[in-house]
Scaffold this motif. Structure first.
Motif, PDB file in Angstrom:
ATOM      1  N   ARG A 113     135.138  99.466  81.174  1.00  0.00           N
ATOM      2  CA  ARG A 113     134.664 100.538  80.288  1.00  0.00           C
ATOM      3  C   ARG A 113     133.182 100.798  80.453  1.00  0.00           C
ATOM      4  O   ARG A 113     132.745 101.942  80.465  1.00  0.00           O
ATOM      5  N   GLU A 117     131.470 104.302  81.734  1.00  0.00           N
ATOM      6  CA  GLU A 117     130.540 105.066  80.900  1.00  0.00           C
ATOM      7  C   GLU A 117     129.215 105.352  81.605  1.00  0.00           C
ATOM      8  O   GLU A 117     128.603 106.389  81.372  1.00  0.00           O
ATOM      9  N   GLU A 129     134.281 111.655  82.405  1.00  0.00           N
ATOM     10  CA  GLU A 129     134.968 112.706  81.640  1.00  0.00           C
ATOM     11  C   GLU A 129     134.807 114.073  82.308  1.00  0.00           C
ATOM     12  O   GLU A 129     135.574 114.998  82.017  1.00  0.00           O
ATOM     13  N   VAL A 164     140.301 103.277  80.329  1.00  0.00           N
ATOM     14  CA  VAL A 164     139.765 104.632  80.141  1.00  0.00           C
ATOM     15  C   VAL A 164     140.802 105.649  79.664  1.00  0.00           C
ATOM     16  O   VAL A 164     140.451 106.768  79.273  1.00  0.00           O
ATOM     17  N   ARG A 166     142.781 106.119  77.063  1.00  0.00           N
ATOM     18  CA  ARG A 166     142.809 106.676  75.705  1.00  0.00           C
ATOM     19  C   ARG A 166     141.656 107.660  75.534  1.00  0.00           C
ATOM     20  O   ARG A 166     141.834 108.755  75.009  1.00  0.00           O
ATOM     21  N   ARG A 167     140.493 107.260  76.012  1.00  0.00           N
ATOM     22  CA  ARG A 167     139.324 108.129  75.863  1.00  0.00           C
ATOM     23  C   ARG A 167     139.478 109.418  76.674  1.00  0.00           C
ATOM     24  O   ARG A 167     139.167 110.506  76.183  1.00  0.00           O
ATOM     25  N   LEU A 168     139.950 109.303  77.911  1.00  0.00           N
ATOM     26  CA  LEU A 168     139.997 110.486  78.770  1.00  0.00           C
ATOM     27  C   LEU A 168     141.217 111.366  78.527  1.00  0.00           C
ATOM     28  O   LEU A 168     141.141 112.582  78.631  1.00  0.00           O
TER      29      LEU A 168
ATOM     30  N   GLU B  28     142.363 100.749  68.080  1.00  0.00           N
ATOM     31  CA  GLU B  28     142.866 100.289  69.378  1.00  0.00           C
ATOM     32  C   GLU B  28     143.422  98.866  69.310  1.00  0.00           C
ATOM     33  O   GLU B  28     144.338  98.503  70.051  1.00  0.00           O
TER      34      GLU B  28
END
Lengths: 296, 296
Positions: A113, A117, A129, A164, A166-168, B28
């Motif tokens: 992660r 980032e 992203e 990544v 879930r975030r993306l 999460e």
């Protein structure tokens, strides 16, 4: 209007028809799966995960110069194409997995992660992203609104993609299928990574078997862009689902290269396979009005 | 009042405290996992899956009497306890898996579902939905309302549990982890079951490794009732989560038997392990006001 980044045409028509037919598919079967690298986000000039591994190696070598004595690592650290070619990617991948042997899976996730980032793409100059395809994000959103479950079936290491996803993409870890590193349980009850891949790399027929093993059902939609996706696409289409192939033909906005269908007898591109089989084909150049999300 | 079937006491207090603390746990990490047999539903006098396998054998033997010539099958069909003991459960299980070799996974799911809908429990006289513990259903509901993801980590065959998990517990297939039969992809691109278990049966340390592999994170709550759950419970507790053990001490409303913690040095019951480790212990007799859902 739904799917605003998709230009009118055959590809968009087939997606709209699928979305419109959602209610005719039992909710339990509304599973849509996507390859990750080159299908949901940019995979050139290198896989993001490759950049992560080389970065992790460089950080460790800065603290422990003895790592340079191993020829697989030296070749990578020096970006020595000749040595990399001679040693071969398989041996290099095995060596890289050993870098993380003994690591707690939570630490591997944090390290992945943190990299995702801070990393900036070498030619596009954006963070992760900014590498995600906007038209695909729109498709995920419309599928979800109609009760579809979204899965990712990647050739990459599953723990990196989960770090990544879930975030993306809004995809939780349990819906990510990938290549799996075995863990072992220590005597004091803690999990540690090993350097051993469980079974085979998640490509080709393995994608189909791992998909069934992990998600327990056959998808009604599958998208991919390379030879390793062929069996999953064929299996989806044979089950009455829609198979979709993304062609990278947009050197101006992204990259132009062919996905080779290694496993079909003829050494054709996956796009040609898709045309022959009647699957949906998406030209990045012609079918997408925008490729990446607006900067921001 | 939440958890209405749980009587006031230490077990209920710990669950309420966990529920109240939900918002302090990152969403999460809000993963709660449950063993299935004996934790979410009744496992006595036989596992439901065992009844399914014997029923499937009997149906096949009615059409193909030659199956009786195999001694593992004859012992089962005749419920010959002496022969079963002599042959051993491992060989019998292997033989039973061969019954389904070559089957399409969709057909295995349909056959499992059809059985689970028609079967009646031999002593309780109810269908499957009547074997599910009402207090556990209430707990699942309260966890979900607070943003928890619910997983099932069963020693049973994953495809059988998945065939009923959505209907009985609202748990989709991707959140069920269990023992996995390998599939193979035929030349014409169809998946077929083999008789081979992938890796090991999902018990003990394997539960921990498969949980990480399938769900990609450590749970903050785990519930179990037998020795095969020990490592998963210990791993959850060591990660700061709540481990809960259900004791079957209610011969009147269900069954009374001990869960043995095979993997701890002392041959104690799992309830004793839980008390020693400070985990939550649930007495079915004392802590549950009702055991099963009202007939309906």
């Amino acid at each position: 209007m739904i799917l605003p980044s998709w230009r009118p045409g055959a590809a968009r028509d087939r997606l709209v028809a699928l979305l419109d037919a959602s209610e005719e598919i039992p909710e339990e079967e509304r599973l849509a799966v996507f390859d990750n690298d080159g299908t949901l986000w940019c995979e050139r000039p290198h896989y993001v995960q490759e950049a992560f591994l080389i970065d992790a190696l460089a950080r460790r070598a800065a603290e422990d110069p003895a790592l340079r004595e191993r020829e697989e690592f030296r070749a990578l650290l020096d970006a020595d194409a000749e040595a990399i070619g001679r040693i071969g990617m398989v041996r290099i991948a095995v060596a890289l997995m050993e870098l993380f042997a003994g690591q707690d899976p939570r630490d591997y996730t944090s390290e992945s992660r943190a990299f995702a980032e801070r990393w900036v793409h070498p030619t596009l100059g954006v963070h992760c992203e900014g590498l995600v395809y906007l038209p695909m994000l729109e498709l995920l959103e419309e599928l979800r609104r109609r009760g579809w479950t979204i899965g990712i079936v990647s050739g990459g290491g599953v723990e990196f993609v989960r770090a990544v996803s879930r975030r993306l993409y809004g995809v939780p870890p349990e819906l990510v299928v990938g290549s799996v590193i075995e863990h072992e349980l220590t005597d004091d009850g803690e999990l540690r990574r090993t350097a051993k891949i469980l079974g085979a790399v998640n490509e080709g027929a393995t994608k189909v078997m791992n998909l069934q093993g992990a998600l327990g059902r056959r998808p009604r939609f599958a998208a991919g862009n390379s030879g390793g996706d062929t069996e999953m696409l064929a299996w989806t289409a044979a089950g009455g689902g829609l198979a979709l192939v993304l062609e990278h033909d947009d050197a101006e906005r992204e990259f132009a290269y062919e996905g080779r269908a290694e496993s079909f007898a003829q050494a054709e591109s996956l796009g040609d396979t898709a045309r022959r089989e009647g699957w949906a084909v998406v030209s990045m150049r012609d079918d997408w009005d925008r490729v990446f999300p607006p900067a921001g």
